[in-house]
Design a protein around this motif. Structure first.
Motif, PDB file in Angstrom:
ATOM      1  N   ASP A 175      -3.062   7.634   0.550  1.00  0.00           N
ATOM      2  CA  ASP A 175      -1.893   7.267   1.337  1.00  0.00           C
ATOM      3  C   ASP A 175      -0.783   8.307   1.228  1.00  0.00           C
ATOM      4  OD1 ASP A 175      -2.989   4.904   2.265  1.00  0.00           O
ATOM      5  OD2 ASP A 175      -2.315   3.756   0.526  1.00  0.00           O
TER       6      ASP A 175
ATOM      7  N   ARG B 158      -3.747   2.925   7.829  1.00  0.00           N
ATOM      8  CA  ARG B 158      -3.715   2.459   6.440  1.00  0.00           C
ATOM      9  C   ARG B 158      -2.331   2.636   5.844  1.00  0.00           C
ATOM     10  NH1 ARG B 158      -8.935   4.830   6.189  1.00  0.00           N
ATOM     11  NH2 ARG B 158      -8.114   6.725   5.245  1.00  0.00           N
TER      12      ARG B 158
ATOM     13  N   THR C 112       0.469   2.648   7.524  1.00  0.00           N
ATOM     14  CA  THR C 112       1.332   1.645   8.140  1.00  0.00           C
ATOM     15  C   THR C 112       1.149   0.292   7.471  1.00  0.00           C
ATOM     16  OG1 THR C 112       1.280   2.794  10.268  1.00  0.00           O
ATOM     17  CG2 THR C 112       1.891   0.478  10.296  1.00  0.00           C
ATOM     18  N   GLU C 113      -0.109  -0.077   7.207  1.00  0.00           N
ATOM     19  CA  GLU C 113      -0.371  -1.344   6.528  1.00  0.00           C
ATOM     20  C   GLU C 113       0.257  -1.354   5.141  1.00  0.00           C
ATOM     21  OE1 GLU C 113      -4.564  -1.688   6.539  1.00  0.00           O
ATOM     22  OE2 GLU C 113      -4.711  -2.137   8.697  1.00  0.00           O
ATOM     23  N   ALA C 114       0.143  -0.232   4.416  1.00  0.00           N
ATOM     24  CA  ALA C 114       0.739  -0.162   3.079  1.00  0.00           C
ATOM     25  C   ALA C 114       2.257  -0.291   3.155  1.00  0.00           C
ATOM     26  CB  ALA C 114       0.347   1.149   2.397  1.00  0.00           C
TER      27      ALA C 114
ATOM     28  N   GLU D 169       3.941  -1.777   5.509  1.00  0.00           N
ATOM     29  CA  GLU D 169       4.261  -3.158   5.880  1.00  0.00           C
ATOM     30  C   GLU D 169       4.188  -4.072   4.668  1.00  0.00           C
ATOM     31  OE1 GLU D 169       1.521  -3.978   8.992  1.00  0.00           O
ATOM     32  OE2 GLU D 169       2.802  -3.131  10.573  1.00  0.00           O
ATOM     33  N   ARG D 170       3.181  -3.832   3.806  1.00  0.00           N
ATOM     34  CA  ARG D 170       3.106  -4.632   2.578  1.00  0.00           C
ATOM     35  C   ARG D 170       4.323  -4.372   1.693  1.00  0.00           C
ATOM     36  NH1 ARG D 170      -2.367  -3.092   2.847  1.00  0.00           N
ATOM     37  NH2 ARG D 170      -2.007  -1.423   1.352  1.00  0.00           N
ATOM     38  N   GLU D 171       4.698  -3.092   1.561  1.00  0.00           N
ATOM     39  CA  GLU D 171       5.867  -2.764   0.746  1.00  0.00           C
ATOM     40  C   GLU D 171       7.124  -3.393   1.333  1.00  0.00           C
ATOM     41  OE1 GLU D 171       6.116   1.441   0.373  1.00  0.00           O
ATOM     42  OE2 GLU D 171       4.172   1.648  -0.618  1.00  0.00           O
TER      43      GLU D 171
ATOM     44  N   GLY E  80       7.258  -6.147   3.153  1.00  0.00           N
ATOM     45  CA  GLY E  80       7.211  -7.578   2.866  1.00  0.00           C
ATOM     46  C   GLY E  80       7.618  -7.882   1.433  1.00  0.00           C
ATOM     47  N   GLU E  81       7.119  -7.068   0.489  1.00  0.00           N
ATOM     48  CA  GLU E  81       7.493  -7.275  -0.915  1.00  0.00           C
ATOM     49  C   GLU E  81       8.989  -7.040  -1.120  1.00  0.00           C
ATOM     50  OE1 GLU E  81       5.004  -4.620  -3.031  1.00  0.00           O
ATOM     51  OE2 GLU E  81       3.163  -5.774  -2.677  1.00  0.00           O
TER      52      GLU E  81
ATOM     53  N   ARG F 175      10.848 -10.042   0.197  1.00  0.00           N
ATOM     54  CA  ARG F 175      10.751 -11.173  -0.736  1.00  0.00           C
ATOM     55  C   ARG F 175      11.634 -10.950  -1.961  1.00  0.00           C
ATOM     56  NH1 ARG F 175       5.393 -10.903   1.128  1.00  0.00           N
ATOM     57  NH2 ARG F 175       4.745  -9.534  -0.567  1.00  0.00           N
TER      58      ARG F 175
END
Length: 201
Positions: free
Chosen positions: A55, A141, A143-145, A147-149, A151-152, A155
């Motif tokens: 990544d 991949r 972009t997905e990472a 997006e996860r970051e 979201g975290e 939160r």
């Protein structure tokens, strides 16, 4: 060594890059050589090499020893890039030489890796809108990472805001209780003074 399609849909279809070599020329140096065709109307800028390792994305600028990089039709062309650290196994690479001219390069083999050192006949890569599946997959991949970051992070922000709001409420409640105690103490003191004055009278 065969290089894949040029990635710039805006580039004229006549532009072609016949790649000959992309390799670790030294532990801290990457080199790409080849021949350009159909470049009329394109002005070369300082070449840039973007590489992906997992990544992680790194952008390298060409060293100045081969400046200027303007290509003559069909003549040998070379650009070299300094690498900070030891050679690593790269997943994808992209070379750009003008705002509308970029080419995907197969990842270079690590020094001493004989499985990838066999040379094949060069092939011209013409400008097209075909895209680069490997680069797209890496971008997806990444972009997905991200997006996860994101979201975290959201939160975590909500958690911090919740703790802040709870602390603020507790502070307000504590301040209210202290004001009530102070008011009661003031009233008690005033009553005591009144009793003392009555007793003196």
């Amino acid at each position: 060594m065969v290089f894949n399609d040029v990635l710039a849909p805006e580039a004229p279809s006549a532009v072609a890059f016949e790649a000959e070599r992309f390799e670790w020329a030294a532990p801290g140096r990457l080199e790409v050589t080849g021949r350009w065709y159909g470049l009329r109307g394109h002005r070369f800028m300082r070449p840039a090499l973007v590489v992906w390792q997992g990544d992680e994305r790194r952008r390298l600028l060409a060293v100045l020893e081969h400046k200027p990089w303007a290509a003559d039709e069909g003549e040998p062309w070379i650009a070299a890039f300094e690498w900070d650290g030891e050679p690593v196994e790269l997943d994808a690479a992209e070379l750009s030489v003008a705002p509308t001219v970029a080419v995907e390069l197969p990842p270079p083999a690590l020094p001493g890796d004989r499985r990838h050192n066999a040379r094949t006949a060069p092939r011209s890569s013409r400008a097209s809108a075909a895209g680069a599946p490997r680069l797209i997959a890496h971008a997806e991949r990444r972009t997905e990472a991200l997006e996860r970051e994101l979201g975290e992070a959201r939160r975590e922000l909500e958690r911090v805001r919740g703790e802040r709001d709870r602390a603020a409420r507790a502070h307000r409640e504590e301040a209210g209780a202290l004001r009530a105690r102070a008011s009661a103490a003031t009233e008690a003191a005033e009553a005591a003074v009144a009793q003392r004055d009555d007793a003196r009278a």
